[in-house]
Design a protein around this motif. Structure first.
Motif, mmCIF file in Angstrom:
data_model
loop_
_atom_site.group_PDB
_atom_site.id
_atom_site.type_symbol
_atom_site.label_atom_id
_atom_site.label_comp_id
_atom_site.label_asym_id
_atom_site.label_seq_id
_atom_site.Cartn_x
_atom_site.Cartn_y
_atom_site.Cartn_z
ATOM 1 N N GLN A 53 0.843 -1.191 0.000
ATOM 2 C CA GLN A 53 0.000 0.000 0.000
ATOM 3 C C GLN A 53 0.882 1.245 0.000
ATOM 4 O O GLN A 53 1.914 1.281 0.685
ATOM 5 N N VAL A 54 0.462 2.255 -0.768
ATOM 6 C CA VAL A 54 1.181 3.529 -0.805
ATOM 7 C C VAL A 54 0.233 4.638 -0.374
ATOM 8 O O VAL A 54 -0.902 4.732 -0.870
ATOM 9 N N PHE A 55 0.695 5.471 0.548
ATOM 10 C CA PHE A 55 -0.035 6.658 0.973
ATOM 11 C C PHE A 55 0.727 7.870 0.450
ATOM 12 O O PHE A 55 1.928 8.003 0.682
ATOM 13 N N LEU A 56 0.024 8.729 -0.263
ATOM 14 C CA LEU A 56 0.648 9.915 -0.838
ATOM 15 C C LEU A 56 0.167 11.139 -0.060
ATOM 16 O O LEU A 56 -1.005 11.516 -0.136
ATOM 17 N N SER A 57 1.066 11.748 0.708
ATOM 18 C CA SER A 57 0.713 12.847 1.599
ATOM 19 C C SER A 57 1.012 14.191 0.944
ATOM 20 O O SER A 57 2.110 14.416 0.425
ATOM 21 N N THR A 58 0.025 15.085 0.979
ATOM 22 C CA THR A 58 0.200 16.416 0.384
ATOM 23 C C THR A 58 -0.377 17.491 1.285
ATOM 24 O O THR A 58 -1.451 17.317 1.869
ATOM 25 N N ARG A 59 0.317 18.600 1.366
ATOM 26 C CA ARG A 59 -0.159 19.723 2.177
ATOM 27 C C ARG A 59 -1.145 20.579 1.400
ATOM 28 O O ARG A 59 -2.117 21.055 1.945
ATOM 29 N N ARG A 60 -0.869 20.775 0.089
ATOM 30 C CA ARG A 60 -1.637 21.753 -0.668
ATOM 31 C C ARG A 60 -2.464 21.164 -1.812
ATOM 32 O O ARG A 60 -3.351 21.815 -2.311
ATOM 33 N N GLY A 61 -2.161 19.959 -2.279
ATOM 34 C CA GLY A 61 -2.804 19.446 -3.479
ATOM 35 C C GLY A 61 -2.104 19.976 -4.716
ATOM 36 O O GLY A 61 -1.173 20.775 -4.636
ATOM 37 N N ALA A 62 -2.544 19.536 -5.887
ATOM 38 C CA ALA A 62 -1.931 19.989 -7.142
ATOM 39 C C ALA A 62 -2.815 19.601 -8.313
ATOM 40 O O ALA A 62 -3.590 18.639 -8.245
ATOM 41 N N TRP A 63 -2.706 20.345 -9.399
ATOM 42 C CA TRP A 63 -3.355 19.959 -10.645
ATOM 43 C C TRP A 63 -2.486 18.906 -11.321
ATOM 44 O O TRP A 63 -1.285 19.095 -11.494
ATOM 45 N N ILE A 64 -3.106 17.805 -11.702
ATOM 46 C CA ILE A 64 -2.379 16.710 -12.346
ATOM 47 C C ILE A 64 -2.608 16.779 -13.853
ATOM 48 O O ILE A 64 -3.740 16.625 -14.326
ATOM 49 N N LEU A 65 -1.539 17.029 -14.578
ATOM 50 C CA LEU A 65 -1.625 17.144 -16.032
ATOM 51 C C LEU A 65 -1.138 15.870 -16.697
ATOM 52 O O LEU A 65 -0.297 15.151 -16.161
ATOM 53 N N LEU A 68 -1.460 8.407 -12.182
ATOM 54 C CA LEU A 68 -1.923 8.583 -10.805
ATOM 55 C C LEU A 68 -3.423 8.333 -10.629
ATOM 56 O O LEU A 68 -3.818 7.604 -9.699
ATOM 57 N N PRO A 69 -4.311 8.881 -11.485
ATOM 58 C CA PRO A 69 -5.746 8.612 -11.277
ATOM 59 C C PRO A 69 -6.077 7.124 -11.290
ATOM 60 O O PRO A 69 -6.920 6.665 -10.504
ATOM 61 N N ASN A 70 -5.403 6.363 -12.159
ATOM 62 C CA ASN A 70 -5.655 4.915 -12.213
ATOM 63 C C ASN A 70 -5.221 4.208 -10.936
ATOM 64 O O ASN A 70 -5.877 3.280 -10.470
ATOM 65 N N ARG A 71 -4.117 4.678 -10.355
ATOM 66 C CA ARG A 71 -3.636 4.041 -9.128
ATOM 67 C C ARG A 71 -4.512 4.418 -7.934
ATOM 68 O O ARG A 71 -4.693 3.632 -7.004
ATOM 69 N N ILE A 72 -5.078 5.646 -7.965
ATOM 70 C CA ILE A 72 -5.985 6.063 -6.890
ATOM 71 C C ILE A 72 -7.300 5.295 -6.972
ATOM 72 O O ILE A 72 -7.804 4.771 -5.977
ATOM 73 N N ILE A 73 -7.865 5.210 -8.181
ATOM 74 C CA ILE A 73 -9.179 4.584 -8.327
ATOM 75 C C ILE A 73 -9.113 3.079 -8.087
ATOM 76 O O ILE A 73 -10.118 2.455 -7.738
ATOM 77 N N SER A 74 -7.911 2.504 -8.218
ATOM 78 C CA SER A 74 -7.754 1.073 -7.930
ATOM 79 C C SER A 74 -7.364 0.833 -6.472
ATOM 80 O O SER A 74 -7.196 -0.312 -6.044
ATOM 81 N N GLY A 75 -7.181 1.916 -5.722
ATOM 82 C CA GLY A 75 -6.894 1.790 -4.298
ATOM 83 C C GLY A 75 -5.450 1.543 -3.947
ATOM 84 O O GLY A 75 -5.104 1.434 -2.766
ATOM 85 N N LYS A 76 -4.574 1.487 -4.932
ATOM 86 C CA LYS A 76 -3.160 1.209 -4.656
ATOM 87 C C LYS A 76 -2.430 2.438 -4.114
ATOM 88 O O LYS A 76 -1.421 2.314 -3.435
ATOM 89 N N VAL A 77 -2.945 3.628 -4.447
ATOM 90 C CA VAL A 77 -2.428 4.873 -3.865
ATOM 91 C C VAL A 77 -3.583 5.566 -3.163
ATOM 92 O O VAL A 77 -4.651 5.765 -3.753
ATOM 93 N N LEU A 78 -3.386 5.924 -1.898
ATOM 94 C CA LEU A 78 -4.401 6.645 -1.133
ATOM 95 C C LEU A 78 -3.866 8.041 -0.806
ATOM 96 O O LEU A 78 -2.783 8.175 -0.233
ATOM 97 N N ILE A 79 -4.623 9.063 -1.200
ATOM 98 C CA ILE A 79 -4.211 10.432 -0.946
ATOM 99 C C ILE A 79 -4.516 10.802 0.506
ATOM 100 O O ILE A 79 -5.629 10.593 0.994
ATOM 101 N N LYS A 80 -3.532 11.372 1.184
ATOM 102 C CA LYS A 80 -3.680 11.771 2.582
ATOM 103 C C LYS A 80 -3.227 13.219 2.749
ATOM 104 O O LYS A 80 -2.437 13.737 1.955
ATOM 105 N N PRO A 81 -3.724 13.907 3.779
ATOM 106 C CA PRO A 81 -3.261 15.274 4.047
ATOM 107 C C PRO A 81 -1.855 15.279 4.630
ATOM 108 O O PRO A 81 -1.212 14.227 4.739
ATOM 109 N N ASN A 82 -1.407 16.445 5.023
ATOM 110 C CA ASN A 82 -0.076 16.581 5.597
ATOM 111 C C ASN A 82 0.039 15.785 6.902
ATOM 112 O O ASN A 82 -0.942 15.596 7.619
ATOM 113 N N ILE A 83 1.239 15.326 7.191
ATOM 114 C CA ILE A 83 1.484 14.568 8.419
ATOM 115 C C ILE A 83 1.663 15.529 9.589
ATOM 116 O O ILE A 83 2.475 16.455 9.531
#
Length: 505
Positions: A209-221, A285-300
């Motif tokens: 499992q991968v958790f991707l932590s972000t403070r601000r978010g970002a536009w994914i191009l 990234l969207p494919n990995r999120i929608i398949s649950g392999k990457v979970l977006i989390k807020p800042n630690i």
């Protein structure tokens, strides 16, 4: 007398700077601390300390027609978005074609660059270098600093309470090379920039499992735009640039957000940025999120012995590894006497020249974060700097340069960020190579491609100093080079598209 120029670093900026010196009749000597060219783009399992480093799978985010040097197109058969090994192949071709290797001293580090006593009148520098423990000194009329800004890993451990008691492994993304060793692990990646997202996606194919932590978010191009063309060849055009200046910014942002959210809603996916943010390129990234392999989390908020507590009070335990994709800081220890880096900022006129020197004989090349490819910008910076060294172009007064620096800081959120076309045109004007759309009207076919087509580097070789006779042809054939590597299956005349609905049923 021929002016002698010290070029520090043999990465992309150093290679183009050597060539720029030769074009202006200067005598370059390039000092490279490693044993090969390429800088950041040369992958090694164990890179030298102080050298930028990439991981094995890195693919560039700018397409080949937008990133090439202005008088040396990348071969048509090369893919539009190149793997780092292919980029190195191109750099070696460039180096061989222009015979640059003989000007490089490998395994040589620069110890110090200091003003000569007569600097106010001569502008000369004393450069002390070290090769295999032996130091030597030489005098140069100009210095081009080409060390980039991806060398010193920024690891902000003070911003993460409890990291000292975390029992798992943690490291900066600079030290990541491949995903195999993380098979079956639970990992947190901190940072939503290009490196952080790339690593999270790659790790998600082997990690539990991968958790991707972000403070601000970002536009994914995406790298790919309409009809499958590279995105930068569609949107980095003079036509789009003009629309951005005519259409109100609020409408431009509304259209851009609507288009990005049409592919996947950034708010639903937990990626919506709270304010203007440097975009991130990733197609997976969207494919990995929608398949649950990457979970977006807020800042630690804080680390525990076995995991982390996030700012939304959620917890994740049994974490084996944490990757800090938290960027880089830059420093110039060999220039300690005349350059101060404060909060990872250095005040440079047009991101190249210091405003306070008596003589403009020190230039920083590639110390910029473009919204586009860096190679053409660095090359154009080098073309400008060498002409300033020769006295062919003059800088404004120190007061005017300081005012320009302050204005740039107000316009851009990131201190070394620049809009690609706007910046290229600014420097192009100073060199005298910005394409003249009025004069191009005499050549309608070329004018149409220059205005509506991608703003490729060849446009800055159509006229003025360094004019290249092949520029017109390179521009008119650039779409062919985009399509060529895609045509690996030639369709017969009788081949007709299948009806998708019948296939799906």
């Amino acid at each position: 007398m021929v002016l002698r120029v010290a070029v520090i670093g043999a990465g992309i900026c150093g290679l183009s700077s050597i060539k720029c010196c030769l074009e202006e009749g200067l005598e370059p000597t390039c000092f490279e601390q490693s044993g090969d060219i390429g800088g950041l783009w040369r992958f090694e399992e164990n890179s030298e300390e102080g050298r930028a480093s990439i991981y094995k799978s890195v693919i560039i985010n700018t397409s080949k027609e937008m990133m090439c040097f202005s008088d040396f197109p990348i071969p048509a058969e090369f893919p539009n978005f190149m793997h780092n090994s292919k980029i190195m192949e191109y750099f070696r071709m460039y180096t061989e074609h222009f015979d640059l290797l003989k000007y490089i001293r490998f395994k040589t580090s620069v110890v110090s660059v200091t003003k000569r006593p007569d600097f106010p009148t001569t502008g000369q520098w004393e450069v002390v270098t070290e090769t295999e423990g032996n130091q030597e000194s030489a005098v140069f009329d100009g210095v081009m600093v080409c060390t980039g800004h991806h060398t010193n890993a920024h690891l902000p451990l003070d911003s993460f309470p409890g990291i000292e008691k975390f029992k798992g492994r943690y490291f900066h993304s600079r030290d990541y090379k491949s995903p195999q060793e993380f098979s079956g692990k639970r990992a947190i990646v901190i940072g939503l920039g290009n490196s952080g997202v790339d690593l999270a996606v790659e790790l998600s194919h082997t990690a539990e499992q991968v958790f991707l932590s972000t403070r601000r978010g970002a536009w994914i191009l995406s790298r790919i735009a309409e009809a499958g063309y590279p995105m930068d060849t569609i949107y980095v055009t003079r036509y789009v640039q003009l629309l951005r200046h005519i259409v109100p910014l609020s409408l431009v942002n509304y259209y851009a957000e609507k288009k990005l959210n049409a592919k996947f809603n950034h708010e639903i996916y937990g990626l919506q940025p709270g304010h203007s943010q440097h975009p991130t390129f990733n197609d997976d990234l969207p494919n990995r999120i929608i398949s649950g392999k990457v979970l977006i989390k807020p800042n630690i908020r804080e680390f525990t012995e076995t995991g982390a507590i996030f700012e939304d009070n959620t917890r994740e335990g049994n974490i084996d590894v944490v990757v800090f994709a938290t960027g880089y800081s830059f420093s110039f220890p060999f220039l300690a006497d005349c350059v101060k880096v404060v909060e990872n900022q250095i005040s440079l006129y047009k991101y190249v020249f210091l405003s306070h020197l008596e003589k403009p004989t020190l230039a920083f090349i590639g110390l910029i974060q473009p919204l586009g490819a860096i190679m053409p910008l660095a090359e154009l910076q080098g073309r400008w700097a060498t002409r300033v060294f020769k006295g062919l172009n003059r800088l404004p007064s120190a007061r005017d340069m300081v005012a320009d620096i302050a204005q740039k800081r107000e316009e851009m959120r990131y201190t070394i960020q620049a809009d690609y076309i706007q910046y290229m045109d600014e420097v192009g004007c100073l060199v005298g190579v910005k394409p003249s759309l009025l004069s191009l009207l005499l050549d309608p076919k070329l004018a149409m491609e220059v205005f509506f087509g991608p703003c490729t580097p060849y446009q800055y070789r159509l006229r003025g100093p360094g004019k290249w006779d092949g520029a017109r042809q390179a521009i008119l054939t650039q779409r062919d080079r985009i399509i060529t590597p895609l045509k690996t299956r030639v369709l017969d005349d009788y081949t007709k598209p299948t009806v998708l609905i019948s296939y799906c049923s």
